[in-house]
Enzyme design. Sequence first.
Site, PDB file in Angstrom:
ATOM      1  CE  LYS A   1      -4.452  -1.726   1.065  1.00  0.00           C
ATOM      2  NZ  LYS A   1      -5.766  -1.561   1.609  1.00  0.00           N
TER       3      LYS A   1
ATOM      4  CE  LYS B   1      -6.386  -8.418  -1.972  1.00  0.00           C
ATOM      5  NZ  LYS B   1      -7.017  -8.337  -0.683  1.00  0.00           N
TER       6      LYS B   1
ATOM      7  CE  LYS C   1     -13.860  -3.995  -0.378  1.00  0.00           C
ATOM      8  NZ  LYS C   1     -12.642  -3.679   0.373  1.00  0.00           N
TER       9      LYS C   1
HETATM   10  P1  ATP Z   1      -8.883  -3.335  -0.991  1.00  0.00           P
HETATM   11  O1  ATP Z   1      -8.980  -3.650  -2.452  1.00  0.00           O
HETATM   12  O2  ATP Z   1      -9.609  -2.086  -0.596  1.00  0.00           O
HETATM   13  O3  ATP Z   1      -7.498  -3.442  -0.449  1.00  0.00           O
HETATM   14  P2  ATP Z   1      -9.934  -5.917  -0.538  1.00  0.00           P
HETATM   15  O4  ATP Z   1     -10.804  -6.092  -1.705  1.00  0.00           O
HETATM   16  O5  ATP Z   1      -8.634  -6.627  -0.516  1.00  0.00           O
HETATM   17  O6  ATP Z   1      -9.702  -4.407  -0.233  1.00  0.00           O
HETATM   18  P3  ATP Z   1     -10.751  -6.132   2.233  1.00  0.00           P
HETATM   19  O7  ATP Z   1     -11.809  -5.219   2.686  1.00  0.00           O
HETATM   20  O8  ATP Z   1      -9.355  -5.751   2.591  1.00  0.00           O
HETATM   21  O9  ATP Z   1     -10.823  -6.356   0.678  1.00  0.00           O
HETATM   22  O10 ATP Z   1     -11.029  -7.620   2.725  1.00  0.00           O
HETATM   23  C1  ATP Z   1     -12.229  -8.158   3.213  1.00  0.00           C
HETATM   24  C2  ATP Z   1     -12.110  -9.655   3.352  1.00  0.00           C
HETATM   25  O11 ATP Z   1     -12.142 -10.260   2.067  1.00  0.00           O
HETATM   26  C3  ATP Z   1     -10.827 -10.149   4.016  1.00  0.00           C
HETATM   27  O12 ATP Z   1     -11.102 -11.227   4.865  1.00  0.00           O
HETATM   28  C4  ATP Z   1      -9.978 -10.592   2.856  1.00  0.00           C
HETATM   29  O13 ATP Z   1      -9.064 -11.593   3.216  1.00  0.00           O
HETATM   30  C5  ATP Z   1     -11.032 -11.132   1.895  1.00  0.00           C
HETATM   31  N1  ATP Z   1     -10.610 -11.021   0.514  1.00  0.00           N
HETATM   32  C6  ATP Z   1     -10.258  -9.890  -0.128  1.00  0.00           C
HETATM   33  N2  ATP Z   1      -9.955 -10.121  -1.416  1.00  0.00           N
HETATM   34  C7  ATP Z   1     -10.097 -11.464  -1.593  1.00  0.00           C
HETATM   35  C8  ATP Z   1      -9.928 -12.338  -2.717  1.00  0.00           C
HETATM   36  N3  ATP Z   1      -9.570 -11.884  -3.904  1.00  0.00           N
HETATM   37  N4  ATP Z   1     -10.171 -13.657  -2.544  1.00  0.00           N
HETATM   38  C9  ATP Z   1     -10.562 -14.134  -1.365  1.00  0.00           C
HETATM   39  N5  ATP Z   1     -10.745 -13.376  -0.264  1.00  0.00           N
HETATM   40  C10 ATP Z   1     -10.527 -12.053  -0.359  1.00  0.00           C
END
Ligand code: ATP
Length: 339
Positions: free
Chosen positions: A121, A203, A206
């Site tokens: 980040k 991964k 969002k």
């Molecule tokens: P950002 O894109 O804003 O960094 P993010 O999409 O990674 O956020 P978070 O809000 O950080 O999502 O995560 C919420 C939950 O979803 C956490 O438990 C995280 O491990 C899970 N998660 C996030 N992305 C994935 C993915 N691609 N596959 C499986 N689990 C996920």
Amino acid sequence: MQQTTEQTERKKRVLSCIQPTGIPTLGNYLGALRNWVDMQDSFDCAFAVADLHALTVRQEPSKLRQQIYEMFALLLAIGLDPEKHMIFVQSQVPQHAELSWLLSCCTQFGELSRMTQFKDKSQKHSDNINLGLFAYPTLMAADILLYQPDFVPVGEDQKQHCELTRNIAERFNSLYGSTFTVPEPYIMRRGGRVRSLQDPTKKMSKSDENQNAFISLKDDPDTVLRKFRRAVTDSEAVVRYAEGKDGINNLMDIYSTITDKDYDAIEAEFAGRGYGDFKTAVGEAVVEVLKPVQECFAVYMSDKAQLDALMKQGAERASWVAARTLNKAKKKMGLLLEK
Ligand code: ATP
Ligand code: LTN
């Protein structure tokens, strides 16, 4: 010795949070949210919208306010039950920020510097490498330890933060005496890592700038089908799970998680058929999963007063538990409690 009824019947507790940094993706849903719903029957649950964490990257206030409502509504829409469990917004429970300070005094600079999410980040937001971004894991440790959970259901990407939480809890307990339960991360095998549709080595996220890389839980059926049709695959044109076929492996994982079919069954189903058919089938399966969630989400979002009331109820319940742990920690450290 015979156990009391309370001991035998006490359900194990789980806690997890999600940041309101945008509409969740299919990755968040399959990797986290859907499992939260399933856990409600067997565990005593606390699930929160981690809005304080969202502040570690620049947010537009009016947009953030809307996203907090949307994330909370979405948690209800997927089927979390605010009557049986603690469903709340992190910043409405002041103990999170307070415990975070106490824990930050038990966390080493070196430990935080090793966090890969911080490294990622700070590269991505090089114009705003703030203290909160660095201290993010201590706030996460506070989120967790306040509720004394046995398990923390998260995706693979959060394992390192959970390990740090365990280290902080163990350190605190050995310095000041037993205070916190040392929780275990609870990584879901399937759906644990849904990958980007445009770059399957990453991964699905969002906050990805490329809209085609992720499926948002608010995407309409046409958009879902279009994004799957455009998903990056390979040139072999055989649906099979193998090394070097990251795109197809990802689609197979998604399809398998939703339909409960294993890889062999999927390979048999699409034998002799091209990627086009397979991508459409995955898209259609996803559309069916999203439909009821989207309908229920619209109903919750149409009544903000009800959402406010449910947030208040959740925050009250959560702070009752959180205050007990915080007071215990303060006392152990030598601070004076209000008389
Ligand atoms: P950002 O894109 O804003 O960094 P993010 O999409 O990674 O956020 P978070 O809000 O950080 O999502 O995560 C919420 C939950 O979803 C956490 O438990 C995280 O491990 C899970 N998660 C996030 N992305 C994935 C993915 N691609 N596959 C499986 N689990 C996920
Ligand atoms: N850091 C997590 C979100 C999060 C969390 C938590 C997860 C904040 N506090 C406590 C589990 C427990 C993330 O970025 N996915």
